[in-house]
Design a protein around this motif. Structure first.
Motif, mmCIF file in Angstrom:
data_model
loop_
_atom_site.group_PDB
_atom_site.id
_atom_site.type_symbol
_atom_site.label_atom_id
_atom_site.label_comp_id
_atom_site.label_asym_id
_atom_site.label_seq_id
_atom_site.Cartn_x
_atom_site.Cartn_y
_atom_site.Cartn_z
ATOM 1 N N VAL A 76 25.842 1.466 65.122
ATOM 2 C CA VAL A 76 26.527 1.307 66.410
ATOM 3 C C VAL A 76 28.013 1.624 66.229
ATOM 4 O O VAL A 76 28.607 2.336 67.049
ATOM 5 C CB VAL A 76 26.309 -0.111 66.991
ATOM 6 N N SER A 77 28.586 1.130 65.166
ATOM 7 C CA SER A 77 30.000 1.401 64.889
ATOM 8 C C SER A 77 30.237 2.894 64.664
ATOM 9 O O SER A 77 31.190 3.473 65.184
ATOM 10 C CB SER A 77 30.446 0.597 63.664
ATOM 11 N N GLU A 78 29.348 3.528 63.909
ATOM 12 C CA GLU A 78 29.492 4.954 63.600
ATOM 13 C C GLU A 78 29.259 5.841 64.817
ATOM 14 O O GLU A 78 30.006 6.798 65.051
ATOM 15 C CB GLU A 78 28.517 5.341 62.488
ATOM 16 N N GLY A 80 29.070 4.843 68.111
ATOM 17 C CA GLY A 80 29.810 4.464 69.299
ATOM 18 C C GLY A 80 29.036 3.749 70.389
ATOM 19 O O GLY A 80 29.625 3.277 71.348
ATOM 20 N N SER A 81 27.719 3.670 70.264
ATOM 21 C CA SER A 81 26.938 2.964 71.274
ATOM 22 C C SER A 81 25.585 2.567 70.690
ATOM 23 O O SER A 81 25.098 3.191 69.741
ATOM 24 C CB SER A 81 26.709 3.832 72.515
ATOM 25 N N GLU A 82 24.982 1.543 71.292
ATOM 26 C CA GLU A 82 23.649 1.131 70.868
ATOM 27 C C GLU A 82 22.623 2.214 71.175
ATOM 28 O O GLU A 82 21.698 2.443 70.395
ATOM 29 C CB GLU A 82 23.259 -0.186 71.544
ATOM 30 N N ALA A 83 22.796 2.897 72.299
ATOM 31 C CA ALA A 83 21.845 3.949 72.690
ATOM 32 C C ALA A 83 21.837 5.088 71.679
ATOM 33 O O ALA A 83 20.765 5.580 71.297
ATOM 34 C CB ALA A 83 22.176 4.473 74.086
ATOM 35 N N GLU A 84 23.004 5.524 71.245
ATOM 36 C CA GLU A 84 23.063 6.617 70.267
ATOM 37 C C GLU A 84 22.587 6.144 68.892
ATOM 38 O O GLU A 84 21.882 6.859 68.188
ATOM 39 C CB GLU A 84 24.479 7.190 70.192
ATOM 40 N N ALA A 85 22.957 4.931 68.507
ATOM 41 C CA ALA A 85 22.522 4.386 67.217
ATOM 42 C C ALA A 85 21.002 4.287 67.154
ATOM 43 O O ALA A 85 20.403 4.502 66.088
ATOM 44 C CB ALA A 85 23.152 3.015 66.984
ATOM 45 N N ALA A 86 20.360 3.999 68.296
ATOM 46 C CA ALA A 86 18.901 3.859 68.343
ATOM 47 C C ALA A 86 18.176 5.155 67.997
ATOM 48 O O ALA A 86 16.995 5.123 67.645
ATOM 49 C CB ALA A 86 18.466 3.369 69.723
ATOM 50 N N ARG A 87 18.870 6.281 68.068
ATOM 51 C CA ARG A 87 18.264 7.553 67.665
ATOM 52 C C ARG A 87 18.077 7.620 66.151
ATOM 53 O O ARG A 87 17.341 8.473 65.655
ATOM 54 C CB ARG A 87 19.127 8.724 68.129
ATOM 55 N N TRP A 88 18.740 6.726 65.410
ATOM 56 C CA TRP A 88 18.733 6.794 63.955
ATOM 57 C C TRP A 88 18.296 5.511 63.262
ATOM 58 O O TRP A 88 17.769 5.559 62.153
ATOM 59 C CB TRP A 88 20.131 7.174 63.454
ATOM 60 N N VAL A 89 18.543 4.369 63.896
ATOM 61 C CA VAL A 89 18.265 3.087 63.243
ATOM 62 C C VAL A 89 17.564 2.160 64.233
ATOM 63 O O VAL A 89 18.070 1.920 65.324
ATOM 64 C CB VAL A 89 19.571 2.420 62.739
ATOM 65 N N ALA A 90 16.421 1.621 63.824
ATOM 66 C CA ALA A 90 15.650 0.702 64.658
ATOM 67 C C ALA A 90 16.153 -0.729 64.488
ATOM 68 O O ALA A 90 16.877 -1.041 63.541
ATOM 69 C CB ALA A 90 14.172 0.772 64.281
#
Length: 160
Positions: A76-78, A80-90
């Motif tokens: 999320v920090s890298e 910028g958002s939970e939505a974008e982070a969800a593409r890479w980390v569950a």
């Protein structure tokens, strides 16, 4: 193996993987806590890949729920958002790593080998955006691997 730190405060006991670990390193929790059928298929494939001069390196395997949540916070920090982070980390409740049902394999020659041969062992790439992420699909030996999801946000298992 001592509970040494690997990165960002993570520990081997929580599922962090030191450099150079392979699928035969039973003393590493990321290997030892994998589903037995997945681990057996990985070891069979790794043994056969060695005959082709290819070595599997385990970049990630089983992870504790705490370590998974740490990885998600970092993503999320890298991104910028939970939505974008969800593409890479569950999340820890949806990650196949937490249940011991997924591995991330490297280097690229190993993922190339698995892409060509993994279905014979039931090892399938799951996400188009993660060529290193493999899960066990025992039926793949007969039917081939299922179609890839674009990324984890398209995987119904991640919608829990």
């Amino acid at each position: 193996m001592p509970d040494r730190k690997v990165e960002s405060g993570s520990s081997v006991a929580g599922g962090a993987v030191p450099d150079g670990v392979n699928v035969f390193d039973d003393e590493v929790p990321a290997v030892a806590n994998l589903d037995a059928d997945l681990l057996g298929a990985l070891r069979d494939a790794a043994t056969d890949a060695q005959h082709d001069g290819v070595e599997f390196v385990l970049n990630s395997g089983w992870r504790s729920a705490e370590y998974q949540e740490q990885l998600l916070r970092e993503a999320v920090s890298e991104y910028g958002s939970e939505a974008e982070a969800a593409r890479w980390v569950a999340t820890s409740t949806t990650s196949a790593h937490v249940s011991g049902d997924a591995v991330d394999i490297g280097p690229s020659d190993a993922t190339t080998w698995l892409s060509a041969n993994g279905a014979l062992y039931g090892l399938c790439q799951i996400y188009l955006n993660e060529p290193w992420h493999y899960e066990l699909r025992p039926e793949a030996g007969l039917d081939g691997c299922p179609p890839l999801y674009v990324d984890p946000t398209h995987d119904p298992r991640m919608q829990q």
